[in-house]
Design a protein around this motif. Sequence first.
Motif, mmCIF file in Angstrom:
data_model
loop_
_atom_site.group_PDB
_atom_site.id
_atom_site.type_symbol
_atom_site.label_atom_id
_atom_site.label_comp_id
_atom_site.label_asym_id
_atom_site.label_seq_id
_atom_site.Cartn_x
_atom_site.Cartn_y
_atom_site.Cartn_z
ATOM 1 N N GLU A 1 -8.407 5.182 -5.815
ATOM 2 C CA GLU A 1 -7.635 3.965 -5.615
ATOM 3 C C GLU A 1 -8.353 2.780 -6.260
ATOM 4 O OE1 GLU A 1 -4.632 3.672 -4.038
ATOM 5 O OE2 GLU A 1 -4.667 5.856 -3.990
ATOM 6 N N PRO A 2 -7.613 1.849 -6.842
ATOM 7 C CA PRO A 2 -8.257 0.668 -7.410
ATOM 8 C C PRO A 2 -8.912 -0.171 -6.313
ATOM 9 C CG PRO A 2 -5.865 0.484 -7.551
ATOM 10 C CD PRO A 2 -6.176 1.851 -7.013
ATOM 11 N N ALA A 3 -10.018 -0.762 -6.633
ATOM 12 C CA ALA A 3 -10.728 -1.612 -5.675
ATOM 13 C C ALA A 3 -9.964 -2.918 -5.483
ATOM 14 C CB ALA A 3 -12.134 -1.895 -6.178
ATOM 15 N N MET A 4 -10.142 -3.538 -4.313
ATOM 16 C CA MET A 4 -9.509 -4.826 -4.056
ATOM 17 C C MET A 4 -10.241 -5.908 -4.825
ATOM 18 S SD MET A 4 -8.502 -5.281 -0.114
ATOM 19 C CE MET A 4 -9.474 -4.213 0.889
ATOM 20 N N ASP A 5 -9.497 -6.858 -5.380
ATOM 21 C CA ASP A 5 -10.166 -8.005 -5.985
ATOM 22 C C ASP A 5 -10.285 -9.106 -4.923
ATOM 23 O OD1 ASP A 5 -7.719 -9.294 -5.852
ATOM 24 O OD2 ASP A 5 -7.339 -9.227 -8.000
ATOM 25 N N GLU A 6 -10.911 -10.197 -5.272
ATOM 26 C CA GLU A 6 -11.184 -11.252 -4.287
ATOM 27 C C GLU A 6 -9.922 -11.829 -3.668
ATOM 28 O OE1 GLU A 6 -14.029 -14.227 -5.420
ATOM 29 O OE2 GLU A 6 -15.213 -12.745 -6.501
ATOM 30 N N THR A 7 -8.844 -11.968 -4.429
ATOM 31 C CA THR A 7 -7.612 -12.528 -3.860
ATOM 32 C C THR A 7 -7.029 -11.581 -2.818
ATOM 33 O OG1 THR A 7 -6.298 -11.630 -5.679
ATOM 34 C CG2 THR A 7 -7.068 -13.902 -5.894
ATOM 35 N N ASP A 8 -7.134 -10.254 -3.043
ATOM 36 C CA ASP A 8 -6.660 -9.296 -2.050
ATOM 37 C C ASP A 8 -7.491 -9.398 -0.773
ATOM 38 O OD1 ASP A 8 -4.746 -8.302 -3.805
ATOM 39 O OD2 ASP A 8 -6.041 -6.681 -4.514
ATOM 40 N N ILE A 9 -8.793 -9.538 -0.916
ATOM 41 C CA ILE A 9 -9.674 -9.640 0.247
ATOM 42 C C ILE A 9 -9.358 -10.909 1.039
ATOM 43 C CG2 ILE A 9 -12.079 -9.943 0.977
ATOM 44 C CD1 ILE A 9 -12.835 -8.128 -1.408
ATOM 45 N N ASP A 10 -9.165 -12.036 0.341
ATOM 46 C CA ASP A 10 -8.823 -13.290 1.027
ATOM 47 C C ASP A 10 -7.507 -13.159 1.799
ATOM 48 O OD1 ASP A 10 -11.125 -14.487 0.085
ATOM 49 O OD2 ASP A 10 -10.117 -15.473 -1.611
ATOM 50 N N ALA A 11 -6.511 -12.543 1.197
ATOM 51 C CA ALA A 11 -5.220 -12.359 1.869
ATOM 52 C C ALA A 11 -5.375 -11.436 3.064
ATOM 53 C CB ALA A 11 -4.198 -11.790 0.887
ATOM 54 N N TRP A 12 -6.155 -10.386 2.934
ATOM 55 C CA TRP A 12 -6.390 -9.460 4.036
ATOM 56 C C TRP A 12 -7.093 -10.156 5.199
ATOM 57 C CZ3 TRP A 12 -10.878 -7.342 6.184
ATOM 58 C CH2 TRP A 12 -10.680 -6.262 7.034
ATOM 59 N N LEU A 13 -8.114 -10.964 4.888
ATOM 60 C CA LEU A 13 -8.830 -11.695 5.938
ATOM 61 C C LEU A 13 -7.919 -12.708 6.629
ATOM 62 C CD1 LEU A 13 -12.283 -12.269 4.222
ATOM 63 C CD2 LEU A 13 -11.788 -10.769 6.158
ATOM 64 N N ALA A 14 -7.079 -13.406 5.868
ATOM 65 C CA ALA A 14 -6.156 -14.373 6.455
ATOM 66 C C ALA A 14 -5.165 -13.673 7.375
ATOM 67 C CB ALA A 14 -5.418 -15.131 5.358
ATOM 68 N N ARG A 15 -4.672 -12.515 6.963
ATOM 69 C CA ARG A 15 -3.736 -11.741 7.783
ATOM 70 C C ARG A 15 -4.435 -11.250 9.059
ATOM 71 N NH1 ARG A 15 -1.658 -9.010 3.838
ATOM 72 N NH2 ARG A 15 -3.108 -7.289 3.929
ATOM 73 N N ALA A 16 -5.688 -10.816 8.936
ATOM 74 C CA ALA A 16 -6.444 -10.347 10.108
ATOM 75 C C ALA A 16 -6.684 -11.502 11.078
ATOM 76 C CB ALA A 16 -7.763 -9.735 9.671
ATOM 77 N N ASP A 17 -6.979 -12.701 10.560
ATOM 78 C CA ASP A 17 -7.175 -13.865 11.425
ATOM 79 C C ASP A 17 -5.886 -14.229 12.143
ATOM 80 O OD1 ASP A 17 -9.848 -14.115 10.786
ATOM 81 O OD2 ASP A 17 -9.525 -15.688 9.273
ATOM 82 N N ARG A 18 -4.768 -14.178 11.420
ATOM 83 C CA ARG A 18 -3.467 -14.512 11.994
ATOM 84 C C ARG A 18 -3.085 -13.512 13.097
ATOM 85 N NH1 ARG A 18 -1.021 -14.962 7.184
ATOM 86 N NH2 ARG A 18 -0.260 -12.842 7.306
ATOM 87 N N ASP A 19 -3.317 -12.234 12.831
ATOM 88 C CA ASP A 19 -2.969 -11.191 13.815
ATOM 89 C C ASP A 19 -3.893 -11.227 15.027
ATOM 90 O OD1 ASP A 19 -0.993 -10.373 12.112
ATOM 91 O OD2 ASP A 19 -2.098 -8.659 11.325
ATOM 92 N N GLY A 20 -5.124 -11.651 14.852
ATOM 93 C CA GLY A 20 -6.094 -11.675 15.944
ATOM 94 C C GLY A 20 -6.005 -12.915 16.791
ATOM 95 N N SER A 21 -5.278 -13.947 16.383
ATOM 96 C CA SER A 21 -5.231 -15.205 17.130
ATOM 97 C C SER A 21 -4.135 -15.247 18.176
ATOM 98 C CB SER A 21 -5.071 -16.398 16.164
ATOM 99 O OG SER A 21 -3.827 -16.295 15.488
#
Length: 76
Positions: A55-75
């Motif tokens: 699988e292709p590795a995540m680039d920085e924009t994918d990681i930022d979006a993933w972290l933002a989604r995790a923060d939103r789901d955890g709040s």
Amino acid sequence: MSQADSKRPLEVACPQCRKTVPWTTDHPYRPFCSKRCRLLDLGAWADESHRIAGEPAMDETDIDAWLARADRDGSD
């Protein structure tokens, strides 16, 4: 197998040029036949000619979006 054959070191093909290379601790470039072949292989990895399938590795924009989604789901 004679006793002389059992003392002969394992031989492998250089991954770069396919020359036969003894697999011993005395050979500093194993599995390559020379420093040149080792550096050619390293250069191929550096310019991404060699790749490991998967699988292709995540680039920085994918990681930022993933972290933002995790923060939103955890709040909640």
